[in-house]
Write a protein that holds these residues in place. Structure first.
Motif, PDB file in Angstrom:
ATOM      1  N   SER A 202       0.853  -1.203   0.000  1.00 34.08           N
ATOM      2  CA  SER A 202       0.000   0.000   0.000  1.00 34.08           C
ATOM      3  C   SER A 202       0.882   1.244   0.000  1.00 34.08           C
ATOM      4  N   MET A 203       0.564   2.178  -0.850  1.00 40.37           N
ATOM      5  CA  MET A 203       1.425   3.362  -1.009  1.00 40.37           C
ATOM      6  C   MET A 203       1.317   4.299   0.185  1.00 40.37           C
ATOM      7  N   ASP A 204       2.450   4.772   0.622  1.00 37.08           N
ATOM      8  CA  ASP A 204       2.539   5.780   1.677  1.00 37.08           C
ATOM      9  C   ASP A 204       1.659   6.979   1.320  1.00 37.08           C
ATOM     10  N   PHE A 227      -2.548  -0.902 -11.989  1.00 39.01           N
ATOM     11  CA  PHE A 227      -1.987  -1.860 -11.014  1.00 39.01           C
ATOM     12  C   PHE A 227      -2.472  -1.415  -9.632  1.00 39.01           C
ATOM     13  N   VAL A 228      -3.758  -1.510  -9.408  1.00 44.66           N
ATOM     14  CA  VAL A 228      -4.391  -0.741  -8.324  1.00 44.66           C
ATOM     15  C   VAL A 228      -4.089  -1.269  -6.929  1.00 44.66           C
ATOM     16  N   GLY A 229      -3.808  -2.569  -6.776  1.00 46.92           N
ATOM     17  CA  GLY A 229      -3.540  -3.119  -5.438  1.00 46.92           C
ATOM     18  C   GLY A 229      -4.671  -2.779  -4.485  1.00 46.92           C
ATOM     19  N   GLY A 231      -5.552   0.203  -3.734  1.00 46.51           N
ATOM     20  CA  GLY A 231      -6.150   1.483  -4.123  1.00 46.51           C
ATOM     21  C   GLY A 231      -5.568   2.689  -3.397  1.00 46.51           C
ATOM     22  N   GLY A 232      -4.353   2.550  -2.883  1.00 44.41           N
ATOM     23  CA  GLY A 232      -3.738   3.661  -2.145  1.00 44.41           C
ATOM     24  C   GLY A 232      -3.573   4.923  -2.983  1.00 44.41           C
ATOM     25  N   LEU A 233      -3.496   4.773  -4.309  1.00 49.74           N
ATOM     26  CA  LEU A 233      -3.322   5.953  -5.162  1.00 49.74           C
ATOM     27  C   LEU A 233      -4.656   6.566  -5.564  1.00 49.74           C
ATOM     28  N   THR A 247      -7.558  -1.559 -12.039  1.00 50.31           N
ATOM     29  CA  THR A 247      -7.560  -2.995 -12.323  1.00 50.31           C
ATOM     30  C   THR A 247      -6.393  -3.632 -11.574  1.00 50.31           C
ATOM     31  N   ASP A 248      -6.545  -4.927 -11.297  1.00 55.41           N
ATOM     32  CA  ASP A 248      -5.439  -5.685 -10.708  1.00 55.41           C
ATOM     33  C   ASP A 248      -5.597  -7.132 -11.135  1.00 55.41           C
ATOM     34  N   ILE A 249      -4.476  -7.811 -11.270  1.00 53.44           N
ATOM     35  CA  ILE A 249      -4.488  -9.205 -11.728  1.00 53.44           C
ATOM     36  C   ILE A 249      -4.767 -10.163 -10.570  1.00 53.44           C
ATOM     37  N   ASP A 250      -4.662  -9.650  -9.344  1.00 52.83           N
ATOM     38  CA  ASP A 250      -4.748 -10.529  -8.176  1.00 52.83           C
ATOM     39  C   ASP A 250      -6.186 -10.618  -7.652  1.00 52.83           C
ATOM     40  N   TYR A 251      -6.755 -11.815  -7.742  1.00 55.35           N
ATOM     41  CA  TYR A 251      -8.156 -12.026  -7.356  1.00 55.35           C
ATOM     42  C   TYR A 251      -8.375 -11.644  -5.886  1.00 55.35           C
ATOM     43  N   LEU A 292     -10.985  -7.105 -12.106  1.00 56.93           N
ATOM     44  CA  LEU A 292      -9.944  -8.118 -12.106  1.00 56.93           C
ATOM     45  C   LEU A 292      -9.468  -8.228 -13.551  1.00 56.93           C
ATOM     46  N   SER A 293      -8.261  -7.763 -13.823  1.00 54.05           N
ATOM     47  CA  SER A 293      -7.837  -7.707 -15.218  1.00 54.05           C
ATOM     48  C   SER A 293      -6.313  -7.593 -15.305  1.00 54.05           C
ATOM     49  N   ASP A 294      -5.785  -8.074 -16.407  1.00 58.64           N
ATOM     50  CA  ASP A 294      -4.343  -8.056 -16.656  1.00 58.64           C
ATOM     51  C   ASP A 294      -3.997  -6.778 -17.440  1.00 58.64           C
ATOM     52  N   ALA A 295      -3.146  -5.944 -16.864  1.00 55.79           N
ATOM     53  CA  ALA A 295      -2.830  -4.662 -17.504  1.00 55.79           C
ATOM     54  C   ALA A 295      -2.125  -4.841 -18.845  1.00 55.79           C
ATOM     55  N   SER A 296      -1.568  -6.025 -19.101  1.00 57.71           N
ATOM     56  CA  SER A 296      -0.876  -6.223 -20.384  1.00 57.71           C
ATOM     57  C   SER A 296      -1.880  -6.475 -21.509  1.00 57.71           C
ATOM     58  N   THR A 311       0.061   5.292 -11.152  1.00 57.45           N
ATOM     59  CA  THR A 311       0.228   3.880 -10.833  1.00 57.45           C
ATOM     60  C   THR A 311       1.597   3.549 -10.259  1.00 57.45           C
ATOM     61  N   ASP A 312       1.641   2.436  -9.563  1.00 54.31           N
ATOM     62  CA  ASP A 312       2.865   1.913  -8.978  1.00 54.31           C
ATOM     63  C   ASP A 312       2.975   0.460  -9.448  1.00 54.31           C
ATOM     64  N   PRO A 313       3.569   0.241 -10.635  1.00 58.15           N
ATOM     65  CA  PRO A 313       3.604  -1.118 -11.176  1.00 58.15           C
ATOM     66  C   PRO A 313       4.430  -2.039 -10.275  1.00 58.15           C
ATOM     67  N   PRO A 314       4.224  -3.349 -10.395  1.00 54.02           N
ATOM     68  CA  PRO A 314       5.010  -4.276  -9.570  1.00 54.02           C
ATOM     69  C   PRO A 314       6.439  -4.310 -10.087  1.00 54.02           C
TER      70      PRO A 314
HETATM   71  C1  LIG Z   1       3.030  -2.191  -6.111  1.00 51.60           C
HETATM   72  S1  LIG Z   1       1.488  -2.954  -6.144  1.00 51.60           S
HETATM   73  C2  LIG Z   1       0.374  -1.592  -6.182  1.00 51.60           C
HETATM   74  C3  LIG Z   1       0.087  -1.076  -4.807  1.00 51.60           C
HETATM   75  C4  LIG Z   1      -0.979  -0.024  -4.775  1.00 51.60           C
HETATM   76  N1  LIG Z   1      -0.483   1.231  -5.301  1.00 51.60           N
HETATM   77  C5  LIG Z   1      -1.537   0.161  -3.365  1.00 51.60           C
HETATM   78  O1  LIG Z   1      -1.499   1.292  -2.838  1.00 51.60           O
HETATM   79  O2  LIG Z   1      -1.971  -0.834  -2.776  1.00 51.60           O
HETATM   80  C6  LIG Z   1       1.372  -3.615  -7.749  1.00 51.60           C
HETATM   81  C7  LIG Z   1       0.090  -4.359  -8.040  1.00 51.60           C
HETATM   82  O3  LIG Z   1       0.123  -4.756  -9.393  1.00 51.60           O
HETATM   83  C8  LIG Z   1      -0.589  -5.971  -9.502  1.00 51.60           C
HETATM   84  N2  LIG Z   1      -0.202  -6.615 -10.766  1.00 51.60           N
HETATM   85  C9  LIG Z   1       0.900  -7.354 -11.048  1.00 51.60           C
HETATM   86  N3  LIG Z   1       0.893  -7.738 -12.342  1.00 51.60           N
HETATM   87  C10 LIG Z   1      -0.233  -7.211 -12.891  1.00 51.60           C
HETATM   88  C11 LIG Z   1      -0.805  -7.239 -14.204  1.00 51.60           C
HETATM   89  N4  LIG Z   1      -0.208  -7.898 -15.196  1.00 51.60           N
HETATM   90  N5  LIG Z   1      -1.976  -6.577 -14.408  1.00 51.60           N
HETATM   91  C12 LIG Z   1      -2.591  -5.910 -13.402  1.00 51.60           C
HETATM   92  N6  LIG Z   1      -2.105  -5.861 -12.140  1.00 51.60           N
HETATM   93  C13 LIG Z   1      -0.942  -6.482 -11.891  1.00 51.60           C
HETATM   94  C14 LIG Z   1      -0.191  -6.730  -8.248  1.00 51.60           C
HETATM   95  O4  LIG Z   1      -1.171  -7.710  -7.939  1.00 51.60           O
HETATM   96  C15 LIG Z   1      -0.121  -5.615  -7.214  1.00 51.60           C
HETATM   97  O5  LIG Z   1      -1.349  -5.504  -6.514  1.00 51.60           O
END
Ligand SMILES: C[S@@+](CC[C@H](N)C(=O)[O-])C[C@H]1O[C@@H](n2cnc3c(N)ncnc32)[C@H](O)[C@@H]1O
Length: 479
Positions: A202-204, A227-229, A231-233, A247-251, A292-296, A311-314
């Motif tokens: 989670s983002m500061d 890459f919402v995680g 939703g800290g942003l 969107t986020d890939i993680d269910y 729930l979706s893949d950003a790619s 965004t804060d990509p992984p």
């Molecule tokens: C650094 S975290 C984001 C944290 C977020 N800013 C927060 O405040 O919680 C990156 C997120 O990207 C997601 N992620 C990784 N690969 C992804 C993809 N291909 N598509 C969408 N989300 C993805 C991860 O599940 C993770 O929740």
């Protein structure tokens, strides 16, 4: 350092007192906000890179107040009446300040007080009083009120950048009338520690507000985080009146399920999700959706629709980089029908950023901003390594250290040209990878600087080599 110039005759001088953290992010924040509230950039002089004082040339007090309603990097703003390198210079400067601009704040029926603020030196009460007495030549005619003064004046002194070795005499002295404070209290009220739904990454809160300000988020904007995680942003964007989605890939993350990130809590409780976070701050009406979706693999109808993408990509330290896909050719059988979503593939960092830039170029409105974090291995970093795109112009690039050899850079880009298919940016050009490719092994490089013991502890904590949870810096709040 003069940042940008559009000076005019009607400009007035104001003094900003900046916070002494996230120093690199401060002036880009102020510049972005000035663009947002005034439509123009004005003369901005940073006295010294490390100094908390910065002189601003803007047309009105109203603009200064608007700036303070948004900034988290500035503590306060003052109408600057005088400044100099010594008390004599300050006095000379004050004597040239037009008396008609002072008079309404010095009336006999008003109350006032003078505060002293020093940077990197502590003064005794006696020293402070002596400094206040030296200002007696100013025509104060009101009554002093320490509790409830109508007008508050500040004498501010900068004793240089070294707290352990302060100068005898100040480098700069300023005198001004306090106008307003910034929004520093948001850092506390939105702290991850107090938040309903959190995750390991989670983002500061302070950085999240800085990102929303770099993106110039404004009321009624639509802001997207791919890459919402947790939703800290999205929170600061909604706080500033924007509608948010992600969107986020993680269910588990999207549905608020699975293991809790808080100490002393095993599993996430009911209603731990992004919508509930927005509700916690009275911002639920700004929630559009979380998918729930893949950003790619973009799922959006073609055409610009987002005012900002933040965004804060992984980058594989505390979360894996992955996307949907498979190395193998999938046979269309009863077992794998066409709708089958295949297993996850590693998502290379360079691909993440080329996809992100292409996506922003296509889906941002003109003048919309992309604000994202780029992890870098410092010994190999050059400015050329920052991904570029023909539709996006780099506005700022600020570094935050992660370890002695790694950092992440907050990149702010603005869409300056409509997207056309041939603008697709690829990190492979003429058969060669563009420089950022070198950062694909960021995770290995990051851990190469840790001791074997730290790395072992990290792996034990996470139960495997490819999920990161090592809390290294102040960049994200520990919870
Ligand atoms: C650094 S975290 C984001 C944290 C977020 N800013 C927060 O405040 O919680 C990156 C997120 O990207 C997601 N992620 C990784 N690969 C992804 C993809 N291909 N598509 C969408 N989300 C993805 C991860 O599940 C993770 O929740």
């Amino acid at each position: 350092m003069a940042l940008s110039c559009k000076s005019g005759a009607a400009m007035k001088k104001y003094l900003l007192l900046l916070a002494q953290e996230n120093c690199e992010f401060r002036l880009p924040e102020i510049k972005s906000l000035l663009c947002l509230i005034g439509g123009h950039l004005y003369n901005l002089h940073d006295i010294n890179e490390k100094s908390p004082f910065c002189i601003l040339h803007i047309p009105s007090e109203d603009m200064a107040r608007k700036l303070m309603k948004r900034t988290v990097c500035a503590k306060s703003v003052f109408e600057l009446w005088g400044h100099g390198k010594s008390l004599e210079e300050l006095q000379q400067s004050l004597l040239t300040y037009p008396s008609e601009k002072m008079v309404s704040y010095l009336q006999p029926n008003s109350t006032y007080k003078i505060n002293i603020h020093t940077f990197n030196k502590t003064l005794s009460q006696k020293e402070k009083l002596a400094k206040i007495e030296a200002l007696e030549f100013l025509p104060f005619r009101g009554k002093v009120s320490l509790q409830n003064a109508e007008h508050i004046f500040y004498l501010m002194e900068d004793y240089g950048p070294e707290p352990n070795n302060p100068r005898k005499e100040p480098l700069q002295i300023f005198f001004g009338r306090w106008i307003a404070d910034g929004q520093r209290e948001l850092i506390n009220s939105y702290s991850v520690k107090k938040r309903h739904f959190i995750g390991n990454t989670s983002m500061d809160a302070g950085l999240a507000f800085i990102m929303a300000n770099h993106a110039r988020v404004k009321p009624n904007d639509v802001v997207f985080d791919p890459f919402v995680g947790t939703g800290g942003l999205l929170l600061p964007c909604a706080h500033f009146g924007a509608y948010v989605l992600g969107t986020d890939i993680d269910y588990n993350t999207v549905h608020g399920l699975g293991k809790a990130s808080r100490m002393n809590q095993k599993w996430r409780g009911p209603d731990e999700n992004i919508r509930a976070n927005l509700r916690q701050y009275g911002l639920e009406k700004y929630y559009l959706d979380i998918l729930l979706s893949d950003a790619s693999k973009p799922i959006w109808r073609k055409g610009p629709m987002f005012d900002a993408i933040i965004t804060d990509p992984p980058y594989g330290i505390r979360e894996s980089t992955r996307k949907t896909g498979t190395q193998k050719e999938i046979m269309k059988t009863e077992l794998f029908p066409e709708s089958h979503v295949p297993v996850q593939l590693n998502y290379h960092l360079s691909d993440i950023f080329s996809d992100l830039l292409n996506f922003a170029a296509e889906f941002l409105v003109i003048s919309g901003r992309l604000v994202y974090w780029l992890p870098v291995y410092r010994p190999e970093y050059t400015e050329e390594a920052v991904p570029c795109h023909p539709c996006l112009k780099v506005i700022s690039n600020c570094e935050q250290m992660l370890s002695s050899h790694t950092s992440r850079r907050l990149i702010t880009m603005e869409k300056v040209k409509e997207f056309e298919e041939e603008d697709q940016f690829s990190h492979i050009k003429d058969g060669q990878y563009t420089p950022y490719k070198g950062h694909n092994s960021f995770r290995e490089k990051y851990f190469s600087g840790l001791t074997k013991r730290m790395a072992r502890e990290e792996r034990a904590r996470n139960g495997g080599p490819n999920t990161g949870n090592y809390i290294v810096t102040e960049n994200r709040e520990e919870v």
